[in-house]
Motif scaffolding. Structure first.
Motif, PDB file in Angstrom:
ATOM      1  N   ILE A 218      79.850  22.228  -5.838  1.00 47.74           N
ATOM      2  CA  ILE A 218      78.564  22.319  -5.138  1.00 47.74           C
ATOM      3  C   ILE A 218      78.522  23.570  -4.258  1.00 47.74           C
ATOM      4  CG2 ILE A 218      77.111  21.219  -3.395  1.00 47.74           C
ATOM      5  CD1 ILE A 218      78.015  18.529  -4.544  1.00 47.74           C
ATOM      6  N   VAL A 219      79.596  23.778  -3.486  1.00 50.16           N
ATOM      7  CA  VAL A 219      79.606  24.924  -2.558  1.00 50.16           C
ATOM      8  C   VAL A 219      79.590  26.249  -3.322  1.00 50.16           C
ATOM      9  CG1 VAL A 219      80.927  26.041  -0.724  1.00 50.16           C
ATOM     10  CG2 VAL A 219      80.712  23.581  -0.755  1.00 50.16           C
ATOM     11  N   SER A 220      80.207  26.267  -4.514  1.00 52.59           N
ATOM     12  CA  SER A 220      80.258  27.523  -5.278  1.00 52.59           C
ATOM     13  C   SER A 220      78.914  27.887  -5.881  1.00 52.59           C
ATOM     14  CB  SER A 220      81.254  27.421  -6.429  1.00 52.59           C
ATOM     15  OG  SER A 220      82.529  27.200  -5.945  1.00 52.59           O
ATOM     16  N   PHE A 221      78.076  26.891  -6.169  1.00 49.32           N
ATOM     17  CA  PHE A 221      76.879  27.215  -6.934  1.00 49.32           C
ATOM     18  C   PHE A 221      75.550  26.984  -6.234  1.00 49.32           C
ATOM     19  CE2 PHE A 221      80.056  27.600 -10.099  1.00 49.32           C
ATOM     20  CZ  PHE A 221      79.607  28.709 -10.781  1.00 49.32           C
ATOM     21  N   THR A 222      75.600  26.527  -4.988  1.00 50.33           N
ATOM     22  CA  THR A 222      74.338  26.426  -4.251  1.00 50.33           C
ATOM     23  C   THR A 222      74.594  26.519  -2.750  1.00 50.33           C
ATOM     24  OG1 THR A 222      72.482  25.023  -3.680  1.00 50.33           O
ATOM     25  CG2 THR A 222      74.461  23.903  -4.391  1.00 50.33           C
ATOM     26  N   LEU A 226      73.433  24.112   3.282  1.00 47.01           N
ATOM     27  CA  LEU A 226      73.282  24.825   4.550  1.00 47.01           C
ATOM     28  C   LEU A 226      71.889  24.594   5.136  1.00 47.01           C
ATOM     29  CD1 LEU A 226      75.002  28.233   3.835  1.00 47.01           C
ATOM     30  CD2 LEU A 226      75.722  26.514   5.469  1.00 47.01           C
ATOM     31  N   ARG A 227      70.942  24.403   4.230  1.00 45.24           N
ATOM     32  CA  ARG A 227      69.568  24.203   4.683  1.00 45.24           C
ATOM     33  C   ARG A 227      69.400  22.827   5.313  1.00 45.24           C
ATOM     34  NH1 ARG A 227      67.055  25.762  -0.161  1.00 45.24           N
ATOM     35  NH2 ARG A 227      68.385  27.575   0.041  1.00 45.24           N
ATOM     36  N   LEU A 228      70.318  21.927   4.946  1.00 52.11           N
ATOM     37  CA  LEU A 228      70.252  20.557   5.470  1.00 52.11           C
ATOM     38  C   LEU A 228      70.269  20.559   6.996  1.00 52.11           C
ATOM     39  CD1 LEU A 228      70.421  17.645   4.243  1.00 52.11           C
ATOM     40  CD2 LEU A 228      72.828  17.706   4.878  1.00 52.11           C
ATOM     41  N   LEU A 276      78.163  17.444  13.974  1.00 48.80           N
ATOM     42  CA  LEU A 276      79.481  17.633  13.351  1.00 48.80           C
ATOM     43  C   LEU A 276      79.350  17.868  11.852  1.00 48.80           C
ATOM     44  CD1 LEU A 276      81.958  15.150  15.032  1.00 48.80           C
ATOM     45  CD2 LEU A 276      81.944  17.628  15.122  1.00 48.80           C
ATOM     46  N   LEU A 277      78.470  17.099  11.223  1.00 43.32           N
ATOM     47  CA  LEU A 277      78.253  17.247   9.786  1.00 43.32           C
ATOM     48  C   LEU A 277      77.790  18.674   9.466  1.00 43.32           C
ATOM     49  CD1 LEU A 277      77.923  15.727   6.977  1.00 43.32           C
ATOM     50  CD2 LEU A 277      75.523  15.581   7.564  1.00 43.32           C
ATOM     51  N   SER A 278      76.829  19.159  10.258  1.00 39.15           N
ATOM     52  CA  SER A 278      76.309  20.505  10.018  1.00 39.15           C
ATOM     53  C   SER A 278      77.400  21.548  10.209  1.00 39.15           C
ATOM     54  CB  SER A 278      75.161  20.817  10.965  1.00 39.15           C
ATOM     55  OG  SER A 278      74.273  19.745  11.000  1.00 39.15           O
ATOM     56  N   LEU A 279      78.194  21.353  11.265  1.00 36.45           N
ATOM     57  CA  LEU A 279      79.298  22.288  11.503  1.00 36.45           C
ATOM     58  C   LEU A 279      80.271  22.280  10.337  1.00 36.45           C
ATOM     59  CD1 LEU A 279      80.570  22.069  15.161  1.00 36.45           C
ATOM     60  CD2 LEU A 279      79.867  24.080  13.887  1.00 36.45           C
ATOM     61  N   GLY A 280      80.533  21.058   9.848  1.00 38.65           N
ATOM     62  CA  GLY A 280      81.440  20.906   8.707  1.00 38.65           C
ATOM     63  C   GLY A 280      80.922  21.656   7.492  1.00 38.65           C
ATOM     64  N   ILE A 281      79.623  21.526   7.232  1.00 39.11           N
ATOM     65  CA  ILE A 281      79.036  22.202   6.066  1.00 39.11           C
ATOM     66  C   ILE A 281      79.166  23.719   6.226  1.00 39.11           C
ATOM     67  CG2 ILE A 281      76.885  22.640   4.827  1.00 39.11           C
ATOM     68  CD1 ILE A 281      76.076  19.746   5.428  1.00 39.11           C
ATOM     69  N   ILE A 282      78.827  24.206   7.417  1.00 37.69           N
ATOM     70  CA  ILE A 282      78.971  25.652   7.652  1.00 37.69           C
ATOM     71  C   ILE A 282      80.432  26.050   7.449  1.00 37.69           C
ATOM     72  CG2 ILE A 282      78.728  27.509   9.358  1.00 37.69           C
ATOM     73  CD1 ILE A 282      76.500  25.833  10.630  1.00 37.69           C
ATOM     74  N   GLU A 284      82.670  24.700   5.502  1.00 39.06           N
ATOM     75  CA  GLU A 284      83.028  24.746   4.079  1.00 39.06           C
ATOM     76  C   GLU A 284      82.689  26.121   3.485  1.00 39.06           C
ATOM     77  OE1 GLU A 284      84.441  22.535   2.036  1.00 39.06           O
ATOM     78  OE2 GLU A 284      84.651  20.963   3.549  1.00 39.06           O
ATOM     79  N   TYR A 285      81.495  26.593   3.823  1.00 37.87           N
ATOM     80  CA  TYR A 285      81.072  27.892   3.281  1.00 37.87           C
ATOM     81  C   TYR A 285      81.879  29.026   3.900  1.00 37.87           C
ATOM     82  CZ  TYR A 285      77.266  25.802   0.733  1.00 37.87           C
ATOM     83  OH  TYR A 285      76.547  25.053  -0.166  1.00 37.87           O
ATOM     84  N   LEU A 286      82.099  28.919   5.196  1.00 37.18           N
ATOM     85  CA  LEU A 286      82.845  29.979   5.893  1.00 37.18           C
ATOM     86  C   LEU A 286      84.266  30.077   5.345  1.00 37.18           C
ATOM     87  CD1 LEU A 286      82.564  31.981   8.219  1.00 37.18           C
ATOM     88  CD2 LEU A 286      83.608  30.280   9.703  1.00 37.18           C
ATOM     89  N   ALA A 287      84.898  28.929   5.138  1.00 32.77           N
ATOM     90  CA  ALA A 287      86.281  28.916   4.652  1.00 32.77           C
ATOM     91  C   ALA A 287      86.362  29.590   3.283  1.00 32.77           C
ATOM     92  CB  ALA A 287      86.776  27.475   4.559  1.00 32.77           C
ATOM     93  N   ARG A 288      85.377  29.288   2.432  1.00 29.58           N
ATOM     94  CA  ARG A 288      85.411  29.901   1.104  1.00 29.58           C
ATOM     95  C   ARG A 288      85.123  31.391   1.174  1.00 29.58           C
ATOM     96  NH1 ARG A 288      84.776  24.904   0.590  1.00 29.58           N
ATOM     97  NH2 ARG A 288      85.509  23.723  -1.201  1.00 29.58           N
ATOM     98  N   THR A 289      84.231  31.764   2.075  1.00 28.80           N
ATOM     99  CA  THR A 289      83.961  33.199   2.246  1.00 28.80           C
ATOM    100  C   THR A 289      85.246  33.898   2.667  1.00 28.80           C
ATOM    101  OG1 THR A 289      81.835  32.519   3.094  1.00 28.80           O
ATOM    102  CG2 THR A 289      82.365  34.819   3.334  1.00 28.80           C
ATOM    103  N   TYR A 290      85.964  33.266   3.583  1.00 30.06           N
ATOM    104  CA  TYR A 290      87.217  33.821   4.099  1.00 30.06           C
ATOM    105  C   TYR A 290      88.224  34.054   2.969  1.00 30.06           C
ATOM    106  CZ  TYR A 290      91.618  33.774   6.748  1.00 30.06           C
ATOM    107  OH  TYR A 290      92.840  34.081   7.248  1.00 30.06           O
ATOM    108  N   ILE A 291      88.380  33.022   2.127  1.00 31.94           N
ATOM    109  CA  ILE A 291      89.324  33.139   1.014  1.00 31.94           C
ATOM    110  C   ILE A 291      88.842  34.202   0.020  1.00 31.94           C
ATOM    111  CG2 ILE A 291      90.380  31.926  -0.941  1.00 31.94           C
ATOM    112  CD1 ILE A 291      91.475  30.916   1.661  1.00 31.94           C
ATOM    113  N   GLU A 292      87.539  34.200  -0.268  1.00 32.57           N
ATOM    114  CA  GLU A 292      87.026  35.156  -1.261  1.00 32.57           C
ATOM    115  C   GLU A 292      87.189  36.601  -0.790  1.00 32.57           C
ATOM    116  OE1 GLU A 292      86.165  34.561  -4.313  1.00 32.57           O
ATOM    117  OE2 GLU A 292      85.580  32.453  -4.377  1.00 32.57           O
TER     118      GLU A 292
END
Ligand code: UDP
Ligand code: MG
Length: 310
Positions: A218-222, A226-228, A276-282, A284-292
């Motif tokens: 989900i995080v990779s393709f949409t 984040l809009r949630l 907390l949920l919103s922070l968690g979602i952000i 998830e994206y931030l962590a993947r950006t970091y790795i990428e």
């Protein structure tokens, strides 16, 4: 070379030889002259030994020996990089996918203009809970993403070289093959198939691993999740503003005192949870950006063995 078969292997010591036998028995080697690319994905058992024995006795085999376990997706990527065939197929080593379907796939590519043939399970043979979760996942991801994810579609597929090049051009670290294949487009033919039971050993997928893989997908393709946060924030702000007005009117016009320790606590916890949920979602994206952005390699091959004649 017309055909390349990519076979990711992780702890498949009991399967690789049976797999090879089944392949040559089903697909006439003299007729098709295919190459078999095995990826030893950091197996902890005797998979490499078994593969090396095959390498000694047979022809047109390549072994990509990883320095550790990088996962099936990395294995597929490594296989694609090495494949030289005009048609390329991915197949598991555990004999759950019968090679006879490869012949059918080849026929489709030969006779039509389709670029990819993907095998899919019409009826899932897994337990009720897993099947329900998988169905829910496909519903969710299809709602959130612009590209199509077909429920039951597997990694068991054959495609043309042009598709291979498109896939290799996607050098992302988090690889979710089903999404990548949809994203690159091309005309896909869906072929129904029956999954057989595992020849030996057991599946590497636990519920938890599948769950993480689903989140990756989900995080990779949409970026919709984040809009949630924005939407929830908006809704909560509006409703609390209306509630505030109601309270003021009640107090000033009718003199009703506001009651409620319980209601305050409930709202506080709800808002805290959403934050907390919103922070968690952000996160998830931030962590993947970091790795990428680190641009680490998708896999590291310790050694590549080959006895290829052509
Ligand atoms: N596999 C791999 N690396 C891993 C996990 C699995 O290369 O980290 C390979 C495995 O050896 C098999 C294929 O991927 O050939 C499918 O794995 P498995 O049979 O466990 O999955 P299932 O068929 O249960 O979905
Ligand atoms: Mg399997």
């Amino acid at each position: 070379m017309k055909l390349s078969f990519i076979v990711p292997c992780y702890n498949e010591e009991g399967n690789v030889k049976a797999f090879y036998e089944k392949m040559v028995e089903t697909i006439d080697y003299n007729k098709y002259k295919y190459e078999l690319i095995f990826i030893n994905d950091g197996s902890k058992d005797k998979t490499l030994e078994r593969l090396k024995e095959l390498l000694k006795e047979k022809v047109n085999i390549k072994i990509i020996h990883f320095s550790r376990n990088f996962g099936k997706e990395a294995g597929i990527y490594a296989g694609l990089k090495e494949a030289e065939g005009e048609y390329i197929a991915i197949i598991d080593a555990d004999l759950q996918q019968n090679p006879k379907f490869l012949l059918k796939m080849m026929k489709v590519l030969d006779e039509t203009d389709y670029d990819v043939v993907t095998a899919y399970q019409k009826v899932r043979k897994e337990g009720f809970i897993l099947t329900t979760f998988k169905k829910m996942f496909y519903k969710l991801i299809n709602k959130l993403c612009d590209i199509d994810f077909v429920s039951g579609a597997s990694d068991f597929r054959m495609f043309r070289r042009s598709v291979l090049e498109a896939i290799l051009s996607m050098g992302e670290y988090y690889r979710f093959s089903k999404g990548i294949f949809s994203w690159v487009g091309f005309d896909t033919y869906y072929m129904p198939y029956d999954v057989e039971s595992r020849n030996s050993g057991k599946t590497k997928w636990s519920f938890w691993k599948l769950f993480k893989y689903a989140i990756d997908g989900i995080v990779s393709f949409t970026t919709a999740p984040l809009r949630l946060a924005t939407i929830l924030g908006f809704l909560i702000s509006i409703s609390s503003f209306i509630y505030l007005i109601v309270l003021l009117v009640q107090k000033l016009c009718f003199g009703i005192a506001v009651a409620g320790y319980a209601s305050i606590l409930a709202v506080l916890l709800l808002v805290g949870g959403i934050q907390l949920l919103s922070l968690g979602i952000i996160g998830e994206y931030l962590a993947r950006t970091y790795i990428e952005v680190k641009k680490r390699p998708i896999y590291i091959a310790k050694k590549i063995y080959s006895n290829k004649k052509m």
